[in-house]
Scaffold this motif. Structure first.
Motif, PDB file in Angstrom:
ATOM      1  N   UNK A 245      35.405  -2.162 133.559  1.00  0.00           N
ATOM      2  CA  UNK A 245      36.789  -2.551 134.351  1.00  0.00           C
ATOM      3  C   UNK A 245      37.846  -3.404 133.353  1.00  0.00           C
ATOM      4  N   UNK A 246      37.466  -4.147 132.651  1.00  0.00           N
ATOM      5  CA  UNK A 246      38.355  -4.808 131.774  1.00  0.00           C
ATOM      6  C   UNK A 246      39.407  -4.048 130.901  1.00  0.00           C
ATOM      7  N   UNK A 247      38.171  -3.112 130.332  1.00  0.00           N
ATOM      8  CA  UNK A 247      38.677  -2.345 129.177  1.00  0.00           C
ATOM      9  C   UNK A 247      39.966  -1.351 129.909  1.00  0.00           C
ATOM     10  N   UNK A 248      39.911  -1.034 131.231  1.00  0.00           N
ATOM     11  CA  UNK A 248      41.037  -0.118 131.824  1.00  0.00           C
ATOM     12  C   UNK A 248      42.231  -1.232 131.925  1.00  0.00           C
ATOM     13  N   UNK A 249      42.043  -2.356 131.889  1.00  0.00           N
ATOM     14  CA  UNK A 249      43.249  -3.227 131.908  1.00  0.00           C
ATOM     15  C   UNK A 249      43.933  -3.184 130.489  1.00  0.00           C
ATOM     16  N   UNK A 250      42.954  -3.442 129.595  1.00  0.00           N
ATOM     17  CA  UNK A 250      43.383  -3.703 128.259  1.00  0.00           C
ATOM     18  C   UNK A 250      44.086  -2.141 127.669  1.00  0.00           C
TER      19      UNK A 250
END
Length: 274
Positions: A245-250
């Motif tokens: 999920x954090x990688x989507x933000x990144x």
């Protein structure tokens, strides 16, 4: 246990094998996959190149579908397309360059944002599982394009003064140019493209390695570890899911930052003192 096995394989189908009972961490070899077609030729296509081709086609299809029948009262698809395009047009191009210059440079800024976003997001798409921007060629090409565009903008605006004012800023005592000019040259004409390329590359490369590390550890703990150590697999899977999920933000943030900095460099090149 079967549920975890299916989930791990769905998220990362190409994890390192652990048949020998040992843990296999990710390596940089994943960014240099074997050729699929045309091996040894300038047109060689490997897994990462194939992902890039697929995502370019997906982008073209999505924008074609969203704009093929434009209406005064937009359809849902047209509304989503217009919202996405307005984000770049209003929040990046017009905010930094003004409406007049924004129209000139909007095509390149729009292309950069959506291409980077599409290539970044493949890092968390099942069965792709690697960002198409995590190999240096793509970030480097975009950084060179950004470099050429902002120099073109400056030279077009002030043909005889752009380089002079960039290297010899006004109001500095002449003796200080011995120090200031080399610094300005490095920061403006060397570090800008280098930092653009490295920022995008390293964020996506490290993100992929961490994702593979979490899910490879999950596979190891669940299927190779003994006893209570199997419980660690639940924790690593949870961390892997959260980091996905954090990688989507990144992915979104890196597309935004790259495009924003390109617009900032263009705006500085168009500044009146040039």
């Amino acid at each position: 246990m079967a549920l975890f096995a299916n989930a791990v394989q769905f998220v990362t189908p190409s994890l390192p094998a652990a048949e020998d009972g040992e843990f296999h961490p990710p390596s940089l070899n994943e960014f240099f996959p074997e050729a699929l077609w045309f091996e040894g030729t300038p047109f060689e296509i490997n897994r990462i190149m194939l992902i890039r081709i697929i995502m370019v086609v997906v982008l073209l299809v999505l924008f074609w579908l969203g704009t093929r029948k434009m209406r005064v009262i937009p359809t849902r698809g047209q509304s989503l397309t217009e919202m996405a395009m307005d984000f770049v047009r209003v929040n990046i191009a017009e905010d930094l360059l003004g409406k007049k210059d924004a129209r000139r440079f909007l095509p390149i800024l729009m292309t950069m944002f959506f291409l980077i976003l599409a290539f970044n997001i493949t890092g968390i798409i099942p069965f792709m599982n690697i960002a198409a921007s995590s190999v240096v060629g793509f970030p480097l090409v975009l950084a060179i394009i950004s470099y050429v565009v902002f120099i073109y903008a400056g030279v077009k605006k002030s043909p005889g003064k752009f380089f002079k004012n960039s290297l010899f800023p006004a109001g500095v005592p002449w003796v200080m140019y011995i120090i200031v000019t080399p610094i300005e040259f490095l920061s403006t004409f060397i570090m800008r493209p280098v930092t653009l390329a490295l920022r995008l590359l390293m964020n996506m490369l490290v993100g992929h390695l961490l994702l593979v590390l979490f899910f490879a550890a999950t596979q190891f703990f669940l299927f190779s570890a003994d006893g209570i150590f199997k419980l660690f697999g639940v924790g690593t899977f949870a961390f892997g899911f959260a980091f996905t999920l954090f990688e989507i933000l990144v992915a979104v943030l890196q597309a935004y930052v790259f495009t924003l900095l390109t617009a900032v460099y263009i705006q500085l090149a168009l500044a009146e003192e040039h």
